[in-house]
Design an enzyme around this catalytic site. Structure first.
Site, short mmCIF file in Angstrom:
data_model
loop_
_atom_site.label_atom_id
_atom_site.label_comp_id
_atom_site.label_asym_id
_atom_site.label_seq_id
_atom_site.Cartn_x
_atom_site.Cartn_y
_atom_site.Cartn_z
N TYR A 44 4.22 -19.96 -2.26
CA TYR A 44 3.71 -18.59 -2.76
C TYR A 44 3.69 -18.39 -4.24
O TYR A 44 4.54 -18.27 -5.08
CB TYR A 44 4.70 -17.76 -2.21
CG TYR A 44 5.05 -17.65 -0.51
CD1 TYR A 44 4.17 -18.41 0.13
CD2 TYR A 44 6.36 -17.28 -0.12
CE1 TYR A 44 4.28 -18.17 1.54
CE2 TYR A 44 6.46 -17.19 1.25
CZ TYR A 44 5.48 -17.73 2.10
OH TYR A 44 5.84 -17.76 3.39
N HIS A 129 8.16 -26.38 6.22
CA HIS A 129 7.06 -25.13 6.12
C HIS A 129 5.72 -26.00 6.63
O HIS A 129 5.26 -26.85 6.05
CB HIS A 129 6.97 -24.72 4.46
CG HIS A 129 6.30 -23.50 4.58
ND1 HIS A 129 5.63 -23.01 3.23
CD2 HIS A 129 5.58 -22.56 5.45
CE1 HIS A 129 4.85 -21.96 3.31
NE2 HIS A 129 5.05 -21.49 4.79
#
Length: 324
Positions: A44, A129
């Site tokens: 992010y 992830h």
């Protein structure tokens, strides 16, 4: 872990740039609203989300909140890209590049870098992830490394996050994960995780962190219009038509599409928390207020099922029945 968690992709300038002050105010609004679970990742904003979240939580008592971050992408300096912008949708300089790495060494290096950016000495939950295209390495190296770190007490809990429920199901059945983050696969718009993943999580006691409950924007407004986003792309016309029909039923029952979406997403017994992103204080307060409000009327769900807009086997929240 609170039932409502703040997804922190927006703190990494997802689509729109925020100032450091705006990012801090978003976290402060979540805290003031009772949110104590915060989810971030190196992905992010090329580490910006982690840095901002860590700074915003710096003065908070460490035992009073839960942080999850992720492993699988290492951030490698890329000075040549510093004059450009990140191609992954975050409005940040492309001064690093993401390198997939689900090796044991990669997991440790990623976690060490995350702790440094967060300014923490431990992370409560670490999630593998997006291992969709790297499942073998993630299962044979990343998970065992996290299992060892959990045994040592370096991390509190381990899990996996993905937009593909099949990947999550494999980890649930083949490993001893504590949690899965289901991204967009159990929402009011669609429920593919309902068939096998959620029942297996419930049977094994694996906590479900339900993320992407607005399908990246499609369910976030009362009446989605042309250009509404679904899974970070423009929503297909048939799906947009279906969601507009759901919104019309919501309006007839005196509620809104976002309110119904949040209530539905948390109704399955396997769901431990909803992880919802927000760009600013206003969005945080709206989302928390909708989540904490009384459930929509029971007749809403009955009509959605009757209209073929909701699966009849999907658990729904208990709401008030219509007056006789």
């Amino acid at each position: 872990m609170t039932r409502h968690g703040l997804g922190c992709a927006q703190l990494g300038n997802l689509y729109t740039a925020l100032s450091d002050a705006q990012a801090a105010d978003t976290v402060a609004a979540a805290w003031e609203s009772g949110v104590r679970y915060f989810d971030t990742a190196p992905h992010y904003g090329l580490g910006l989300s982690e840095r901002r979240l860590g700074e915003a939580l710096r003065a908070r008592p460490r035992g009073s909140y839960t942080v999850s971050t992720k492993v699988g992408r290492l951030l490698v300096p890329d000075p040549a890209g510093a004059t450009g912008r990140d191609p992954a949708g975050f409005d940040v300089p492309a001064d690093h590049r993401r390198v997939w790495d689900f090796s044991a060494d990669g997991v440790r290096r990623s976690l060490e870098a995350s702790l440094d950016r967060l300014g923490l000495d431990r992370v409560d939950v670490v999630l593998v992830h997006d291992p969709e295209d790297h499942q073998r390495q993630a299962l044979e190296q990343a998970y065992p490394a996290l299992h060892e770190l959990r045994t040592q007490g370096v991390v509190g809990a381990v899990g996996v996050g993905s937009m593909r429920w099949q990947v999550l199901h494999r980890f649930v059945t083949d490993t001893d994960v504590d949690a899965v983050m289901v991204a967009g696969r159990y929402t009011l718009a669609e429920q593919p995780a309902l068939d096998t993943l959620l029942p297996e999580c419930e049977r094994r006691g694996v906590s479900v962190l339900n993320a992407g409950v607005f399908n990246s924007g499609l369910l976030a407004v009362d009446q989605p219009g042309a250009g509404a986003t679904y899974d970070y792309h423009e929503a297909p016309a048939p799906l947009l038509h279906r969601v507009r029909a759901i919104a019309a039923v919501c309006a007839r029952h005196g509620t809104s599409l976002p309110a119904a979406a949040l209530a539905f997403a948390g109704a399955h017994p396997a769901v431990a928390a909803l992880v919802v992103g927000a760009h600013d204080r206003r969005q945080v307060r709206r989302n928390v207020a909708l989540h904490e409000a009384a459930p929509p009327p029971a007749d809403l769900w009955s009509e959605l099922v009757a209209e073929g807009l909701l699966r009849p086997d999907a658990p729904v929240p208990a709401g008030p029945s219509a007056a006789p």
